[in-house]
Design an enzyme around this catalytic site. Structure first.
Site, mmCIF file in Angstrom:
data_model
loop_
_atom_site.group_PDB
_atom_site.id
_atom_site.type_symbol
_atom_site.label_atom_id
_atom_site.label_comp_id
_atom_site.label_asym_id
_atom_site.label_seq_id
_atom_site.Cartn_x
_atom_site.Cartn_y
_atom_site.Cartn_z
ATOM 1 N N GLY A 10 0.838 -1.207 0.000
ATOM 2 C CA GLY A 10 0.000 0.000 0.000
ATOM 3 C C GLY A 10 0.866 1.248 0.000
ATOM 4 O O GLY A 10 1.904 1.288 0.661
ATOM 5 N N ARG A 72 0.703 -5.037 -5.121
ATOM 6 C CA ARG A 72 0.825 -6.090 -4.102
ATOM 7 C C ARG A 72 1.262 -7.410 -4.741
ATOM 8 O O ARG A 72 0.893 -8.487 -4.294
ATOM 9 C CB ARG A 72 -0.493 -6.247 -3.350
ATOM 10 C CG ARG A 72 -0.903 -4.990 -2.580
ATOM 11 C CD ARG A 72 -2.028 -5.259 -1.610
ATOM 12 N NE ARG A 72 -2.520 -4.057 -0.964
ATOM 13 C CZ ARG A 72 -1.991 -3.518 0.141
ATOM 14 N NH1 ARG A 72 -0.963 -4.087 0.712
ATOM 15 N NH2 ARG A 72 -2.518 -2.430 0.663
ATOM 16 N N ASP A 103 5.492 -5.501 5.599
ATOM 17 C CA ASP A 103 5.720 -6.911 5.858
ATOM 18 C C ASP A 103 5.771 -7.772 4.574
ATOM 19 O O ASP A 103 6.671 -8.596 4.407
ATOM 20 C CB ASP A 103 4.578 -7.364 6.777
ATOM 21 C CG ASP A 103 4.744 -8.782 7.213
ATOM 22 O OD1 ASP A 103 5.836 -9.105 7.684
ATOM 23 O OD2 ASP A 103 3.788 -9.562 7.054
ATOM 24 N N THR A 125 5.033 1.325 6.365
ATOM 25 C CA THR A 125 3.641 0.895 6.412
ATOM 26 C C THR A 125 2.900 1.800 7.371
ATOM 27 O O THR A 125 3.337 1.987 8.518
ATOM 28 C CB THR A 125 3.419 -0.572 6.834
ATOM 29 O OG1 THR A 125 2.028 -0.736 7.162
ATOM 30 C CG2 THR A 125 4.246 -1.023 8.029
ATOM 31 N N ASP A 127 0.338 1.103 8.766
ATOM 32 C CA ASP A 127 -0.142 0.252 9.877
ATOM 33 C C ASP A 127 0.862 0.231 11.037
ATOM 34 O O ASP A 127 0.506 -0.102 12.155
ATOM 35 C CB ASP A 127 -0.357 -1.185 9.394
ATOM 36 C CG ASP A 127 -1.616 -1.331 8.539
ATOM 37 O OD1 ASP A 127 -2.326 -0.333 8.365
ATOM 38 O OD2 ASP A 127 -1.875 -2.446 8.056
ATOM 39 N N ASP A 129 3.242 -1.817 11.784
ATOM 40 C CA ASP A 129 3.289 -3.099 12.490
ATOM 41 C C ASP A 129 4.517 -3.949 12.167
ATOM 42 O O ASP A 129 4.500 -5.162 12.357
ATOM 43 C CB ASP A 129 2.005 -3.897 12.232
ATOM 44 C CG ASP A 129 1.744 -4.163 10.754
ATOM 45 O OD1 ASP A 129 2.558 -3.708 9.913
ATOM 46 O OD2 ASP A 129 0.727 -4.799 10.439
ATOM 47 N N ARG A 162 -24.357 13.681 19.489
ATOM 48 C CA ARG A 162 -24.324 12.361 18.845
ATOM 49 C C ARG A 162 -23.096 11.562 19.238
ATOM 50 O O ARG A 162 -22.114 12.122 19.738
ATOM 51 C CB ARG A 162 -24.245 12.533 17.315
ATOM 52 C CG ARG A 162 -25.514 12.930 16.667
ATOM 53 C CD ARG A 162 -25.248 13.255 15.195
ATOM 54 N NE ARG A 162 -26.509 13.493 14.487
ATOM 55 C CZ ARG A 162 -26.605 14.164 13.354
ATOM 56 N NH1 ARG A 162 -25.516 14.666 12.799
ATOM 57 N NH2 ARG A 162 -27.775 14.320 12.782
ATOM 58 N N GLY A 170 -5.834 -0.363 9.742
ATOM 59 C CA GLY A 170 -5.118 -1.146 10.760
ATOM 60 C C GLY A 170 -5.574 -2.583 10.652
ATOM 61 O O GLY A 170 -6.613 -2.957 11.178
ATOM 62 N N ARG A 171 -4.810 -3.358 9.871
ATOM 63 C CA ARG A 171 -5.239 -4.731 9.574
ATOM 64 C C ARG A 171 -5.060 -5.663 10.765
ATOM 65 O O ARG A 171 -6.031 -6.227 11.271
ATOM 66 C CB ARG A 171 -4.433 -5.251 8.376
ATOM 67 C CG ARG A 171 -4.684 -6.685 8.017
ATOM 68 C CD ARG A 171 -3.990 -7.060 6.747
ATOM 69 N NE ARG A 171 -4.617 -6.402 5.602
ATOM 70 C CZ ARG A 171 -5.735 -6.835 5.018
ATOM 71 N NH1 ARG A 171 -6.334 -7.918 5.442
ATOM 72 N NH2 ARG A 171 -6.240 -6.183 3.999
HETATM 73 O O1 F6P Z 1 -1.036 -1.513 3.662
HETATM 74 C C1 F6P Z 1 -1.844 -1.707 4.762
HETATM 75 C C2 F6P Z 1 -3.203 -1.122 4.540
HETATM 76 O O2 F6P Z 1 -3.119 0.268 4.650
HETATM 77 C C3 F6P Z 1 -4.229 -1.713 5.507
HETATM 78 O O3 F6P Z 1 -4.402 -0.996 6.683
HETATM 79 C C4 F6P Z 1 -5.480 -1.750 4.662
HETATM 80 O O4 F6P Z 1 -6.300 -2.816 5.067
HETATM 81 C C5 F6P Z 1 -4.960 -1.980 3.291
HETATM 82 O O5 F6P Z 1 -3.686 -1.393 3.247
HETATM 83 C C6 F6P Z 1 -5.826 -1.417 2.190
HETATM 84 O O6 F6P Z 1 -5.226 -1.740 0.986
HETATM 85 P P1 F6P Z 1 -5.734 -1.358 -0.454
HETATM 86 O O7 F6P Z 1 -5.251 0.025 -0.731
HETATM 87 O O8 F6P Z 1 -5.079 -2.362 -1.330
HETATM 88 O O9 F6P Z 1 -7.225 -1.432 -0.434
#
Ligand code: F6P
Length: 343
Positions: A10, A72, A103, A125, A127, A129, A162, A170-171
């Site tokens: 990503g 990817r 990763d 990343t 994320d 992580d 509200r 955040g996977r």
């Molecule tokens: O690269 C990690 C991430 O940002 C995740 O948090 C998310 O689920 C994913 O990429 C989304 O990817 P894409 O842009 O391929 O939909």
């Protein structure tokens, strides 16, 4: 000497800053740089690799995205693809490769190193992580975007009394939710690492109302599990690394619906999505990308292949790619618990 560079996985702000640092430091040494397009797809022969000079990277420091494109693509899925990558190293006379990625991208770089190709890594990343590094390029910029959104959502939540549910990326790890939520004054944070029943969240929101706080902002990681509610994956197709699309879980929407149903508090949902990966990098990410990109080139000069330039405290240190990809770096739960002081 000729080195290759690619960005995989990503995208996020700071990738261009890292490419620029690689090219400028290599140029300083009198080396040539070849940019491969669209991650590992470029080394599989898709698209024409392009020579990168200092002039080519001039002005890209503040630009989001990646001038090299990304994908990817996973060459580890087929032995013939790994062979093809190795052959293309030779065909393009690449002495060593800088892989900038998370990763997935770095696990390919680690495997290539194991089979004798000269690779080094730069951590990217949003994320956040990756193991063995205190931060990854893209994370800080994403947090800034989340905090800006939370500041805005607090005011509209307050005007309308509200609950606002905010879904963030955040996977496997809830770093963006935790740090963004802490900095943005979230009234509850749900992350993949901790199973919290939606009823517990509702109780917390009810207690806030009894204390006279009639608006709340709840931050939910896209990978959060809600043990007492069914969260259906509407699209189970996976990418080349076996990941399902978490935006198709709609966990923010599910949480918002349940909160409204159970508490009777009017609730709205905002999905920040790819806004978190766009725009100009924060100054922190620009500096991190500049330091790690330049350092990765130094590792090549020193023959330290199979290493990644990591942030350790205030220093950039070499860590082994194999250790980086061995496990996911999950959220420091003390940080997550700290947020509850302010619920
Ligand atoms: O690269 C990690 C991430 O940002 C995740 O948090 C998310 O689920 C994913 O990429 C989304 O990817 P894409 O842009 O391929 O939909």
């Amino acid at each position: 000497m000729r080195i290759g560079v690619l960005t995989g996985g990503g995208d996020c702000p700071g990738l261009n800053a890292a490419i620029r640092a690689v090219v400028r430091r290599a140029d300083e040494k009198g080396w040539e740089v070849t940019g491969f397009l669209n991650g590992w797809a470029g080394l599989l022969g898709e698209g024409n690799p392009r020579p990168l000079t200092s002039a080519d990277v001039s002005g890209i420091l503040p630009l989001g995205g990646t001038m090299l494109g990304t994908s990817r693509t996973n060459p580890m899925k087929k032995q013939e693809h790994m062979d093809q990558v190795a052959a293309n190293f030779g065909r393009h006379q690449i002495d060593a490769l800088v892989a900038i990625g998370g990763d997935d991208t770095l696990s390919v770089a680690a495997r290539l190193h194991d089979i004798g190709l000269k690779t080094v890594g730069v951590p990217k990343t949003m994320d956040n992580d990756l193991s063995e590094t205190d931060a990854c390029i893209g994370f800080n910029s994403a947090v800034e975007i989340v905090v800006d959104a939370l500041d805005k959502l607090h005011t509209t939540a307050s005007s309308h009394h509200r609950v606002m549910v905010v879904e963030v990326m955040g996977r496997d790890a809830g770093w963006v939710a935790t740090v963004g939520g802490l900095a943005g004054g979230a009234d509850y944070i749900l992350i993949p690492e901790v199973d919290v029943a939606i009823e517990t969240v509702c109780d917390s929101l009810r207690r806030r109302r009894l204390r006279g706080r009639d608006s709340s902002v709840v931050v939910v990681s896209e990978g959060a599990k809600l043990p007492d509610v069914e969260v259906a994956q509407s699209d189970a197709t996976t990418d080349a690394f076996g990941h399902v699309r978490l935006d198709r879980r709609n966990v923010g929407e599910v949480a918002a619906r349940e909160i409204e149903k159970r508490t009777g508090f009017e609730t709205r949902v905002t999905v920040l999505g790819h806004l978190q990966r766009g725009g100009s990098p924060s100054s922190f990410d620009r500096v991190l990308a500049t330091r790690t990109g330049a350092e990765a080139v130094e590792y090549i000069e020193k023959g330290m292949f199979g290493h990644m330039a990591a942030l350790r405290g205030n220093d950039i240190k070499p860590v082994r790619l194999r250790d980086v990809v061995a496990k996911t770096r999950t959220v420091d739960l003390d940080l997550w618990r700290l947020a509850s002081t302010f619920y």
